[in-house]
Design an enzyme around this catalytic site. Sequence first.
Site, PDB file in Angstrom:
ATOM      1  N   LEU A 240      -2.556  -1.177  -6.140  1.00 54.45           N
ATOM      2  CA  LEU A 240      -1.850  -2.120  -7.222  1.00 54.45           C
ATOM      3  C   LEU A 240      -2.685  -2.434  -8.376  1.00 54.45           C
ATOM      4  CD1 LEU A 240      -0.174  -4.523  -4.367  1.00 54.45           C
ATOM      5  CD2 LEU A 240       1.049  -3.053  -6.009  1.00 54.45           C
ATOM      6  N   HIS A 241      -2.924  -1.638  -9.033  1.00 54.87           N
ATOM      7  CA  HIS A 241      -4.087  -1.722 -10.310  1.00 54.87           C
ATOM      8  C   HIS A 241      -3.542  -2.678 -11.370  1.00 54.87           C
ATOM      9  CE1 HIS A 241      -5.563   1.831  -8.503  1.00 54.87           C
ATOM     10  NE2 HIS A 241      -4.608   2.470  -8.576  1.00 54.87           N
TER      11      HIS A 241
END
Length: 308
Positions: A240-241
């Site tokens: 979940l950058h």
Amino acid sequence: MKKVILDVDTGVDDAMAIVYAAHSPELELIGITTCFGNVTVAEATRNTLAVLEKLDKPVPVIEGAKETLRRGEKARYSRHVHGEDGLGNTLSTPPQGQAEPGIAADYIIDQVTRYPGELTIIAVGPLTNLALAIEKEPGIVTLVKEVIVMGGAVTMPGNVTPYGEANIVADPEAAAVVFASGLPLTLVGLDVTLQTLLPRTQLDAWRSSGRNEAIFLAEMSEFYMGFYESTYPGKGGCGLHDPLAVGVAVDPSLVRVEPMRVTVITGGDQTGRTVGTTEGEPKISVCTGVDADRFLKHFTSRIIGGEV
């Protein structure tokens, strides 16, 4: 409530970040600027408008840089990661909305000047728009409240080269300008984003939520997770950058930071490498730890049900 500009190159995790920001009452999303990166800038603009259409949320979208600060147009795009359309091959019809007139760098300058000391910029793509704004109007660096950047890999290897993270490698000169500018900057890099994981099981919860945007994210995430599985077999989900950068804007206590001077290598085999040191100025806040479980709970709750 923080006034926020979200600067994106909208692929799958950018779309997640847009929905997360839109569902977070701590943030007032005053505008979204677009850049090349995962896809072309025209596609990033289209994808951003498509996500906002699913949200039924009117937010100004301003198109930005179509090429790098010094190197011309980007040679290749991340279609093997985000799909041919950048949204996991889910975009069946183009959005009805259109971008606002003007260019992103000028919009950033205008809004920072309009709201001195109030504006948070969350940049989750190449840093070209922000670098262009700084070069055109250097005085904005003293007027921005904070900048949160998803990019870099200070304490670990990169993800597109052995040394470099995708957003920095895409325009290393732009990153160098931004990191050296003196902006109050927090760097949310692979050092922490790879510790986050959206499990595949979450997609079923999104589909059953009945929310159009959650169902949309679930469908596009199938392709994205397929890339992760081929690259990291057995991982069972995706990083979940870009959403983590939004999470840091909402709740800075989600991460642990260390002050470092960060330089960007702009030539040779290590182009795009982000090098952190405790010596020298200006220093930025580099994220070196994350409460991944608390972040994931917060993120998934906001996607499905709004405020938690």
